[in-house]
Design a protein around this motif. Structure first.
Motif, PDB file in Angstrom:
ATOM      1  N   ASP A   1      -2.068  -5.749  -4.639  1.00 24.74           N
ATOM      2  CA  ASP A   1      -1.213  -5.449  -3.496  1.00 24.74           C
ATOM      3  C   ASP A   1      -0.011  -6.389  -3.425  1.00 24.74           C
ATOM      4  O   ASP A   1       1.005  -6.064  -2.809  1.00 24.74           O
ATOM      5  CB  ASP A   1      -1.996  -5.555  -2.188  1.00 24.74           C
ATOM      6  CG  ASP A   1      -2.959  -4.394  -1.999  1.00 24.74           C
ATOM      7  OD1 ASP A   1      -2.777  -3.365  -2.680  1.00 24.74           O
ATOM      8  OD2 ASP A   1      -3.890  -4.519  -1.187  1.00 24.74           O
TER       9      ASP A   1
ATOM     10  N   LYS B   1      -0.454   7.665  -7.734  1.00 25.81           N
ATOM     11  CA  LYS B   1      -1.159   6.418  -7.458  1.00 25.81           C
ATOM     12  C   LYS B   1      -0.210   5.260  -7.200  1.00 25.81           C
ATOM     13  O   LYS B   1      -0.557   4.304  -6.507  1.00 25.81           O
ATOM     14  CB  LYS B   1      -2.092   6.080  -8.634  1.00 25.81           C
ATOM     15  CG  LYS B   1      -3.284   7.010  -8.773  1.00 25.81           C
ATOM     16  CD  LYS B   1      -4.130   6.643  -9.962  1.00 25.81           C
ATOM     17  CE  LYS B   1      -4.765   5.267  -9.793  1.00 25.81           C
ATOM     18  NZ  LYS B   1      -5.671   4.929 -10.904  1.00 25.81           N
TER      19      LYS B   1
ATOM     20  N   GLY C   1       0.498  -3.126   1.506  1.00 27.76           N
ATOM     21  CA  GLY C   1      -0.085  -2.549   2.714  1.00 27.76           C
ATOM     22  C   GLY C   1       0.736  -2.865   3.946  1.00 27.76           C
ATOM     23  O   GLY C   1       0.988  -1.976   4.778  1.00 27.76           O
TER      24      GLY C   1
ATOM     25  N   LYS D   1      -2.785   1.794  -2.173  1.00 25.53           N
ATOM     26  CA  LYS D   1      -4.141   2.162  -2.599  1.00 25.53           C
ATOM     27  C   LYS D   1      -4.282   2.198  -4.116  1.00 25.53           C
ATOM     28  O   LYS D   1      -5.357   1.955  -4.653  1.00 25.53           O
ATOM     29  CB  LYS D   1      -4.499   3.537  -2.032  1.00 25.53           C
ATOM     30  CG  LYS D   1      -4.548   3.584  -0.513  1.00 25.53           C
ATOM     31  CD  LYS D   1      -4.800   5.004  -0.032  1.00 25.53           C
ATOM     32  CE  LYS D   1      -4.775   5.086   1.493  1.00 25.53           C
ATOM     33  NZ  LYS D   1      -4.940   6.491   1.982  1.00 25.53           N
ATOM     34  N   GLY D   2      -3.187   2.518  -4.812  1.00 22.54           N
ATOM     35  CA  GLY D   2      -3.285   2.772  -6.243  1.00 22.54           C
ATOM     36  C   GLY D   2      -3.030   1.594  -7.147  1.00 22.54           C
ATOM     37  O   GLY D   2      -3.540   1.545  -8.265  1.00 22.54           O
TER      38      GLY D   2
ATOM     39  N   SER E   1       2.154   3.885   1.100  1.00 21.83           N
ATOM     40  CA  SER E   1       0.711   3.865   1.371  1.00 21.83           C
ATOM     41  C   SER E   1      -0.079   4.251   0.130  1.00 21.83           C
ATOM     42  O   SER E   1      -1.134   3.673  -0.161  1.00 21.83           O
ATOM     43  CB  SER E   1       0.374   4.818   2.526  1.00 21.83           C
ATOM     44  OG  SER E   1       0.978   4.390   3.728  1.00 21.83           O
TER      45      SER E   1
END
Length: 292
Positions: free
Chosen positions: A227, A155, A203, A222-223, A218
């Protein structure tokens, strides 16, 4: 001190497992160096002050051109009033994106390390694109075997799991820099460096990263619960990254509190020949790993 802003958008409780494989989730101590002036001694503005986004965005490419380097790492977190630090030292080949580090775990109050073993038992870690290899992992893994982890399936993309942020990933994160402040010129271990503060977007960094780093970044985008990754970066006169400190925020599980991790990377000895040989398949442990 003159500063300028730039932007283009955008102890045992603290030591715990992040992944089912039982890998480490702990954090980084930092070495403080403060800024200076946004102008050089003649009063003229430097390129470092005028083009920070360009310089930070190219930092990973400059390291690839430099080849190998020696590295020291630290990762620090605090939970329940207890602060723990994991430290590493080794070398890294930025062209092949492979590294070898000796990682020392902290002891908990009972005198055990993060893997549950008595005392400090250093872990050898091999870093490669998309993979982390760990030896002396403990918790039932034979001494002659390695644990292999697919970092694109983690993650956090192995930005914190192994107790070390991959040096190339740390540099590639700067491709997502925004809101950058130039904090001036200073010295780090006798080397003149330019100090920048800013926030990297996971991101954006993943989209701009090299193909070898893109999968792990990436996954982190997401994990992670946030961000935005605040950073302090120090580049020398040749644009080489000498030090970078990132502050990551994540949740260990869906119901758990957010954990802040401070990861610091120091680079020196550029041009060092680095050879990292990855383990053969028969040296990889495939059995169950007990939680420490």
């Amino acid at each position: 001190m003159a500063v300028q802003q730039y932007g283009d958008g955008g102890g045992a409780r603290a030591v715990r497992a992040l992944a089912a494989a039982g890998v480490i989730a702990v954090t980084a101590g930092c070495l403080g160096v403060d800024g200076g002036s946004a102008a050089d001694g003649s009063g003229e503005r430097s390129v470092a002050a005028d083009r920070p986004l360009d310089l930070l965005g190219q930092a990973a490419d400059v390291l690839v051109a430099a080849g190998g380097a020696e590295t020291r790492t630290s990762m620090e977190t605090a939970a329940g009033g207890t602060r723990v630090t994991i430290r590493g030292q080794g070398s890294y080949d930025f062209r092949k994106q492979r590294g070898r580090l000796r990682v020392v775990l902290p002891k908990d109050p009972a005198g055990k390390d993060a893997a549950g073993a008595e005392g400090h038992r250093p872990i050898t870690e091999l870093l490669a694109p998309g993979a982390l290899y760990m030896k002396n992992r403990g918790a039932g893994v034979p001494d002659d075997k390695w644990v292999r982890i697919d970092t694109t399936g983690l993650k956090d993309g192995n930005l914190v799991t192994g107790g070390v942020t991959d040096p190339m990933a740390a540099a590639e994160l700067l491709r997502g820099a925004a809101g950058v402040t130039y904090a001036g010129k200073t010295e780090l271990a006798g080397v003149t460096v330019h100090h920048y503060r800013g926030v990297a977007d996971l991101g954006r960094a993943a989209r701009a990263a090299s193909p070898q780093s893109r999968g792990a970044l990436s996954a982190a985008a997401k994990g992670f619960s946030k961000d935005a990754v605040p950073f302090d970066a120090y580049l020398d006169e040749d644009g080489r990254l000498r030090k970078v400190r990132h502050r990551f925020t994540f949740s260990s599980d869906a119901r758990g509190p957010e954990v802040s991790v401070v990861s610091t990377l120091l680079l020196y000895g550029f041009g060092l020949p680095v050879t990292v040989t990855l383990p053969d398949e028969d040296a990889i442990y495939t059995g169950e790993i007990r939680q420490g």
